[in-house]
Write an enzyme that holds these catalytic residues in place. Structure first.
Site, PDB file in Angstrom:
ATOM      1  N   HIS A 118       0.818  -1.212   0.000  1.00  0.00           N
ATOM      2  CA  HIS A 118       0.000   0.000   0.000  1.00  0.00           C
ATOM      3  C   HIS A 118       0.851   1.261   0.000  1.00  0.00           C
ATOM      4  O   HIS A 118       0.402   2.318  -0.450  1.00  0.00           O
ATOM      5  CB  HIS A 118      -0.910   0.032   1.227  1.00  0.00           C
ATOM      6  CG  HIS A 118      -1.871  -1.106   1.299  1.00  0.00           C
ATOM      7  ND1 HIS A 118      -2.792  -1.370   0.319  1.00  0.00           N
ATOM      8  CD2 HIS A 118      -2.042  -2.064   2.247  1.00  0.00           C
ATOM      9  CE1 HIS A 118      -3.506  -2.438   0.658  1.00  0.00           C
ATOM     10  NE2 HIS A 118      -3.068  -2.878   1.816  1.00  0.00           N
ATOM     11  N   THR A 138      -6.389   6.835   7.780  1.00  0.00           N
ATOM     12  CA  THR A 138      -6.805   7.088   6.395  1.00  0.00           C
ATOM     13  C   THR A 138      -6.857   5.813   5.562  1.00  0.00           C
ATOM     14  O   THR A 138      -7.015   5.868   4.344  1.00  0.00           O
ATOM     15  CB  THR A 138      -5.859   8.101   5.714  1.00  0.00           C
ATOM     16  OG1 THR A 138      -4.555   7.534   5.602  1.00  0.00           O
ATOM     17  CG2 THR A 138      -5.792   9.404   6.501  1.00  0.00           C
ATOM     18  N   THR A 139      -6.747   4.672   6.213  1.00  0.00           N
ATOM     19  CA  THR A 139      -6.920   3.375   5.563  1.00  0.00           C
ATOM     20  C   THR A 139      -7.814   2.516   6.447  1.00  0.00           C
ATOM     21  O   THR A 139      -8.017   2.817   7.629  1.00  0.00           O
ATOM     22  CB  THR A 139      -5.571   2.644   5.375  1.00  0.00           C
ATOM     23  OG1 THR A 139      -5.018   2.337   6.657  1.00  0.00           O
ATOM     24  CG2 THR A 139      -4.601   3.478   4.580  1.00  0.00           C
ATOM     25  N   HIS A 168       3.445  10.627   6.661  1.00  0.00           N
ATOM     26  CA  HIS A 168       2.716  10.482   7.913  1.00  0.00           C
ATOM     27  C   HIS A 168       3.622   9.822   8.945  1.00  0.00           C
ATOM     28  O   HIS A 168       4.106   8.707   8.713  1.00  0.00           O
ATOM     29  CB  HIS A 168       1.466   9.621   7.730  1.00  0.00           C
ATOM     30  CG  HIS A 168       0.397  10.274   6.914  1.00  0.00           C
ATOM     31  ND1 HIS A 168      -0.691   9.586   6.399  1.00  0.00           N
ATOM     32  CD2 HIS A 168       0.232  11.566   6.541  1.00  0.00           C
ATOM     33  CE1 HIS A 168      -1.466  10.427   5.741  1.00  0.00           C
ATOM     34  NE2 HIS A 168      -0.928  11.631   5.804  1.00  0.00           N
ATOM     35  N   HIS A 218       5.429   6.819   6.755  1.00  0.00           N
ATOM     36  CA  HIS A 218       5.149   6.275   5.427  1.00  0.00           C
ATOM     37  C   HIS A 218       4.667   7.407   4.535  1.00  0.00           C
ATOM     38  O   HIS A 218       4.533   8.548   4.980  1.00  0.00           O
ATOM     39  CB  HIS A 218       4.119   5.152   5.520  1.00  0.00           C
ATOM     40  CG  HIS A 218       2.803   5.616   6.048  1.00  0.00           C
ATOM     41  ND1 HIS A 218       2.480   5.591   7.380  1.00  0.00           N
ATOM     42  CD2 HIS A 218       1.727   6.171   5.425  1.00  0.00           C
ATOM     43  CE1 HIS A 218       1.280   6.099   7.555  1.00  0.00           C
ATOM     44  NE2 HIS A 218       0.796   6.457   6.377  1.00  0.00           N
ATOM     45  N   HIS A 266       2.268   8.985   0.991  1.00  0.00           N
ATOM     46  CA  HIS A 266       1.114   8.940   0.093  1.00  0.00           C
ATOM     47  C   HIS A 266       1.342   9.899  -1.066  1.00  0.00           C
ATOM     48  O   HIS A 266       1.897  10.991  -0.893  1.00  0.00           O
ATOM     49  CB  HIS A 266      -0.166   9.345   0.830  1.00  0.00           C
ATOM     50  CG  HIS A 266      -0.567   8.408   1.917  1.00  0.00           C
ATOM     51  ND1 HIS A 266      -1.360   7.300   1.687  1.00  0.00           N
ATOM     52  CD2 HIS A 266      -0.263   8.396   3.247  1.00  0.00           C
ATOM     53  CE1 HIS A 266      -1.537   6.656   2.832  1.00  0.00           C
ATOM     54  NE2 HIS A 266      -0.886   7.301   3.788  1.00  0.00           N
TER      55      HIS A 266
END
Length: 254
Positions: free
Chosen positions: A94, A204-205, A138, A119, A121
């Protein structure tokens, strides 16, 4: 021996956040696959599994749009105490995630949160006045009582980022593979500012759990076009769309 125990605890906490790692379903089976496109995309997350119901039923979801008509308010400075550590870079399917050893903390209003991982995005999940940035980092923290705090850093297109380059050089191309990137200090990556936006949101996941304290830094940092393209070439776009604010207060510390 003590360091090994601390590492094991930290690793367990990383997985227990439920964010950015595949979860186990009932009976030890893998939960339904989720992603960012098609039938497993964000608009379907809440229907994939009962554990993901907050993705469609929650009223305090993340990310949000920030910056628009947000009044300045006095707020507590963020006390970041990040130490150099051996960073382990994981491709979890992801995102690219960098796991951090125990011992680095974020303290807010006297409460201590331990840094577990950071991580990325692309594009940014939080938008500024309706516009996304090319990347967002994040930094995920967890307190001893299980509560979560995430520091968001918006990344604009510009000069090559030396800190990111170390991570990018060790990005595993295969899912669930891990590589070391040497000793790094995430403090070297952060903008030199005490300014931030703060609100109460969610992961957010999936499972989109709420009650997460969000601190999105007011100032951005840079990544080169090549660095942005390298991430997208491996992970592809992995941003959840902006969610309704639903009358939540957004504090802007300048």
């Amino acid at each position: 021996m003590k360091q090994s125990i601390l590492f094991a605890v930290a690793a367990a906490l990383v997985l227990s956040t439920g964010a950015y790692a595949e979860e186990k379903g009932h009976g030890g089976d893998h939960a339904p696959h989720w992603g960012y496109t098609g039938e497993g995309g964000p608009s379907h997350w809440g229907d994939l599994d009962d554990k993901y119901h907050m993705c469609k039923a929650g009223n305090s979801q993340s990310p949000i749009d920030i910056g628009a008509e947000t009044p300045h308010q006095d707020a507590t400075p963020l006390n970041m105490s990040y130490k150099p550590t051996n960073v382990r870079v994981v491709n979890n399917g992801h995102t690219i995630q960098a796991n951090y050893d125990a011992g680095s903390t974020l303290t807010v209003d006297g409460k201590v949160y331990n840094l577990l991982q950071f991580h990325f995005h692309s594009p940014s999940e939080h938008t500024y006045k309706g516009k996304p940035y090319p990347l967002e980092a994040h930094l995920v923290h967890k307190a001893d009582d299980g509560s979560l705090a995430v520091v968001g850093v918006l990344i604009r297109k510009g000069r090559k980022n030396a800190f990111l380059e170390q991570i990018w050089n060790q990005m595993p191309t295969m899912v669930n593979h891990e590589m070391g990137s040497g000793t790094q200090n995430v403090a070297d990556f952060l903008p030199s500012t005490d300014a931030y936006w703060h609100y109460s949101g969610s992961l957010t996941t999936p499972p989109c759990s709420e009650g997460v304290k969000w601190f999105v830094m007011d100032k951005s940092t840079t990544a080169s076009p090549d660095q942005i393209d390298k991430f997208l070439g491996l992970i592809h776009e992995n941003a959840r769309p902006v969610q309704p604010l639903n009358d939540r207060a957004v504090v802007h510390r300048k």
